[in-house]
Design an enzyme around this catalytic site. Structure first.
Site, PDB file in Angstrom:
ATOM      1  N   TYR A 207      34.719  49.762  37.112  1.00 58.08           N
ATOM      2  CA  TYR A 207      35.726  50.708  37.605  1.00 58.08           C
ATOM      3  C   TYR A 207      37.158  50.246  37.343  1.00 58.08           C
ATOM      4  CZ  TYR A 207      32.461  53.921  39.790  1.00 58.08           C
ATOM      5  OH  TYR A 207      31.505  54.879  39.992  1.00 58.08           O
TER       6      TYR A 207
ATOM      7  N   ALA B 197      35.184  42.503  42.093  1.00 64.59           N
ATOM      8  CA  ALA B 197      33.841  42.317  42.654  1.00 64.59           C
ATOM      9  C   ALA B 197      33.436  40.900  42.292  1.00 64.59           C
ATOM     10  CB  ALA B 197      32.855  43.326  42.075  1.00 64.59           C
TER      11      ALA B 197
ATOM     12  N   TYR C 223      31.652  52.062  48.289  1.00 62.91           N
ATOM     13  CA  TYR C 223      30.447  52.863  48.063  1.00 62.91           C
ATOM     14  C   TYR C 223      29.804  53.135  49.408  1.00 62.91           C
ATOM     15  CZ  TYR C 223      25.937  54.403  46.400  1.00 62.91           C
ATOM     16  OH  TYR C 223      24.808  55.162  46.188  1.00 62.91           O
TER      17      TYR C 223
ATOM     18  N   TYR D 103      23.044  48.419  51.904  1.00 62.89           N
ATOM     19  CA  TYR D 103      24.437  48.590  51.478  1.00 62.89           C
ATOM     20  C   TYR D 103      25.361  48.918  52.656  1.00 62.89           C
ATOM     21  CZ  TYR D 103      28.299  48.862  48.346  1.00 62.89           C
ATOM     22  OH  TYR D 103      29.497  48.585  47.739  1.00 62.89           O
TER      23      TYR D 103
ATOM     24  N   LYS E 185      33.071  46.332  53.354  1.00 64.92           N
ATOM     25  CA  LYS E 185      33.750  47.591  53.003  1.00 64.92           C
ATOM     26  C   LYS E 185      34.418  48.206  54.238  1.00 64.92           C
ATOM     27  CE  LYS E 185      32.754  47.567  48.611  1.00 64.92           C
ATOM     28  NZ  LYS E 185      33.799  47.257  47.618  1.00 64.92           N
TER      29      LYS E 185
ATOM     30  N   VAL F 182      25.767  51.838  36.959  1.00 67.80           N
ATOM     31  CA  VAL F 182      25.315  50.538  36.471  1.00 67.80           C
ATOM     32  C   VAL F 182      26.545  49.719  36.097  1.00 67.80           C
ATOM     33  CG1 VAL F 182      23.940  49.340  34.743  1.00 67.80           C
ATOM     34  CG2 VAL F 182      23.260  51.630  35.501  1.00 67.80           C
TER      35      VAL F 182
HETATM   36  P1  NAD Z   1      32.483  44.761  37.894  1.00 68.78           P
HETATM   37  O1  NAD Z   1      31.638  43.574  38.113  1.00 68.78           O
HETATM   38  O2  NAD Z   1      32.224  45.606  36.707  1.00 68.78           O
HETATM   39  O3  NAD Z   1      34.044  44.336  37.822  1.00 68.78           O
HETATM   40  C1  NAD Z   1      34.585  43.331  38.608  1.00 68.78           C
HETATM   41  C2  NAD Z   1      35.935  42.906  38.079  1.00 68.78           C
HETATM   42  O4  NAD Z   1      36.448  41.884  38.959  1.00 68.78           O
HETATM   43  C3  NAD Z   1      35.920  42.273  36.668  1.00 68.78           C
HETATM   44  O5  NAD Z   1      37.071  42.682  35.956  1.00 68.78           O
HETATM   45  C4  NAD Z   1      36.028  40.777  36.939  1.00 68.78           C
HETATM   46  O6  NAD Z   1      36.649  40.038  35.909  1.00 68.78           O
HETATM   47  C5  NAD Z   1      36.925  40.804  38.167  1.00 68.78           C
HETATM   48  N1  NAD Z   1      36.860  39.585  38.967  1.00 68.78           N
HETATM   49  C6  NAD Z   1      35.791  39.018  39.588  1.00 68.78           C
HETATM   50  N2  NAD Z   1      36.157  37.889  40.235  1.00 68.78           N
HETATM   51  C7  NAD Z   1      37.496  37.744  40.011  1.00 68.78           C
HETATM   52  C8  NAD Z   1      38.459  36.789  40.402  1.00 68.78           C
HETATM   53  N3  NAD Z   1      38.148  35.755  41.172  1.00 68.78           N
HETATM   54  N4  NAD Z   1      39.727  36.941  39.946  1.00 68.78           N
HETATM   55  C9  NAD Z   1      40.079  37.991  39.139  1.00 68.78           C
HETATM   56  N5  NAD Z   1      39.210  38.943  38.781  1.00 68.78           N
HETATM   57  C10 NAD Z   1      37.946  38.822  39.213  1.00 68.78           C
HETATM   58  O7  NAD Z   1      32.411  45.586  39.257  1.00 68.78           O
HETATM   59  P2  NAD Z   1      32.503  47.129  39.638  1.00 68.78           P
HETATM   60  O8  NAD Z   1      31.124  47.615  39.909  1.00 68.78           O
HETATM   61  O9  NAD Z   1      33.403  47.877  38.731  1.00 68.78           O
HETATM   62  O10 NAD Z   1      33.180  46.987  41.071  1.00 68.78           O
HETATM   63  C11 NAD Z   1      34.556  47.165  41.312  1.00 68.78           C
HETATM   64  C12 NAD Z   1      34.714  47.759  42.699  1.00 68.78           C
HETATM   65  O11 NAD Z   1      34.084  49.043  42.732  1.00 68.78           O
HETATM   66  C13 NAD Z   1      34.054  46.918  43.804  1.00 68.78           C
HETATM   67  O12 NAD Z   1      34.846  46.979  44.965  1.00 68.78           O
HETATM   68  C14 NAD Z   1      32.741  47.672  44.039  1.00 68.78           C
HETATM   69  O13 NAD Z   1      32.223  47.464  45.326  1.00 68.78           O
HETATM   70  C15 NAD Z   1      33.212  49.103  43.848  1.00 68.78           C
HETATM   71  N6  NAD Z   1      32.155  50.101  43.599  1.00 68.78           N
HETATM   72  C16 NAD Z   1      31.174  49.898  42.682  1.00 68.78           C
HETATM   73  C17 NAD Z   1      30.182  50.864  42.522  1.00 68.78           C
HETATM   74  C18 NAD Z   1      29.060  50.683  41.525  1.00 68.78           C
HETATM   75  O14 NAD Z   1      28.070  51.395  41.615  1.00 68.78           O
HETATM   76  N7  NAD Z   1      29.181  49.786  40.582  1.00 68.78           N
HETATM   77  C19 NAD Z   1      30.205  52.049  43.257  1.00 68.78           C
HETATM   78  C20 NAD Z   1      31.253  52.249  44.145  1.00 68.78           C
HETATM   79  C21 NAD Z   1      32.226  51.260  44.310  1.00 68.78           C
END
Ligand code: NAD
Length: 396
Positions: A52, A139, A224, A234, A243, A273
């Site tokens: 995201y 994340a 989420y 979750y 959250k 995913v």
């Molecule tokens: P992702 O794993 O694809 O991306 C995580 C990002 O965080 C990456 O750019 C990574 O480099 C960065 N990161 C991790 N540790 C770090 C650190 N210490 N310093 C700097 N950057 C760091 O995750 P995602 O699924 O896109 O999740 C992003 C947000 O969206 C989260 O809050 C997640 O809960 C939320 N979300 C995800 C979903 C889903 O289904 N994937 C649904 C709703 C909400």
């Protein structure tokens, strides 16, 4: 070298530079093919290299022509080891932003640390003056607290009692039953410390104190909720507690930012995913069934469609950010539609290994998983030699 996927459970230890670049370009093409956004102008995305956060950065840069800074935690290639996918994604994004004449910078390091916050704020002040949008999309499995030095680990567990449900090995399609024991109080505390709102709050406070936040600035973090079947693991589990803390932070930040006309939101996004979601038990099976139903109903979206909708219908273009002045934006509305959920739950009760291909979209899940690392991308020759060492232009 020839780069092939090497998977270990829900992790892939290799990534393909050309595949990642192609997928970033597909996301750029998507937003460029849609109506131009009325904002933002100068943007900071924390957690900007995959999922995201990457889609948010692409939407801001190529949908609105915004200048962006992306902060992320990724590794460059070393010897025979490829870089991580987020590294290749960011290299491709920087290249495209430069071609478009956009100001764009990448910072690699630990977003939880004071040193990366200071480095980012200095860069904002030097290059942009201020930012008018801060996206928080980190994340992470771990966080070291910048003040106390304590290192916290997050866990994905139910709270209160054990949870038993169906789960799936998404490589083999095998459905089994999993029981996850409840988290201890300390595990809940640590998960909140990693995935709750404290670090988001620290970013906004430090940006504000440094005068790096524009009047009227917007900030958004992601959450989420999902259906009842996944609530124990979750929404009502350790991650859900984190959250809840993120939502409390949004309310507090909104009050602070309101003084200068700014606003803070949590956007509730669709299950997709990503590297983070594939690590959660039960969720990959739910996502596979959900994908199938949403594709059949022509409602399916990926990160970029979700983020374009967030920006174009809620945050900019005169959209109403959140219903009834709430701090929650619901772009999980299509996932949570009654007809979608009724159909997914009907399938859920019958699903087993033998009927996965019929009831769920296992192939779609697998493709998306490999896509995360730049594999299975149309138009990429995976038999061709590939140079794993790629520089990120404008890496600060
Ligand atoms: P992702 O794993 O694809 O991306 C995580 C990002 O965080 C990456 O750019 C990574 O480099 C960065 N990161 C991790 N540790 C770090 C650190 N210490 N310093 C700097 N950057 C760091 O995750 P995602 O699924 O896109 O999740 C992003 C947000 O969206 C989260 O809050 C997640 O809960 C939320 N979300 C995800 C979903 C889903 O289904 N994937 C649904 C709703 C909400």
């Amino acid at each position: 070298m020839i780069i092939q996927p090497k998977t270990r459970g829900f992790i892939c230890t290799t990534a393909h530079p050309e595949g990642c670049a192609k997928q970033v370009q597909q996301q750029i093409d998507y937003v460029k093919a849609h109506k131009k956004l009325s904002g933002p102008v100068n943007v900071l995305v924390v957690g900007a290299s995959t999922g995201y956060g990457l889609a948010s950065r692409i939407t801001a840069a190529f949908g609105a022509g915004a200048n962006t800074i992306g902060v992320f935690f990724d590794k460059p290639a070393e010897g025979a080891r490829t870089a991580s996918a987020g590294w290749y994604n960011s290299a491709a994004l920087e290249q495209a932003a430069a071609e478009q004449g956009l100001k764009s910078f990448s910072i690699v390091g630990d977003a939880f640390s004071d040193s990366i916050k200071t480095k980012t704020i200095d860069l904002i002040k030097k290059e942009f003056g201020t930012v008018d949008l801060v996206v928080y999309s980190v994340a992470s499995p771990r966080r070291t607290h910048p003040v106390t030095g304590e290192t916290f680990s997050s866990v994905i567990k139910p709270v209160g009692s054990a949870y038993t449900n169906k789960t799936m090995n998404f490589h083999s399609g095998e459905v089994s039953t999993v029981t996850i024991e409840p988290a201890t109080e300390d595990e809940v505390r640590q998960t909140i410390a990693v995935m709750g709102g404290e670090d988001w709050g620290m970013w906004i406070d430090q940006l504000q104190e440094a005068g790096a936040l524009a009047d009227g600035a917007t900030t958004v973090a992601y959450s989420y909720i999902g259906p009842e079947v996944t609530h124990p693991i979750y929404k009502d589990g350790t991650i859900g507690q984190a959250k809840n803390d993120l939502e409390k932070t949004a309310i507090a930040l909104n009050e602070k930012l309101n003084v200068t006309g700014g606003r803070a939101f949590v956007s509730v996004n669709k299950a997709l995913v990503t590297q983070s979601s594939s690590a959660i038990p039960v969720v990959p099976l739910y996502i596979s069934a959900l994908y199938r139903v949403m594709k059949e109903k022509e409602l399916h979206e990926n990160c970029i469609q979700q983020m374009y909708r967030l920006f174009s219908e809620h945050l900019y273009n005169g959209g109403v950010a959140a219903a009834d002045g709430s701090h929650l934006i619901r772009i999980d509305d299509w996932e949570m539609r009654e007809d979608v959920q009724t159909e997914v739950m009907k399938r859920w009760s019958n699903i087993e290994t033998a009927n996965v291909p019929e009831l769920a979209d296992l192939a779609g899940y697998q493709d998306d998983f490999f896509n995360l690392f730049g594999f299975r991308t149309e138009g990429v020759d995976y038999e061709a030699d590939s140079e794993p060492a790629v520089d990120i232009p404008n890496l600060v």
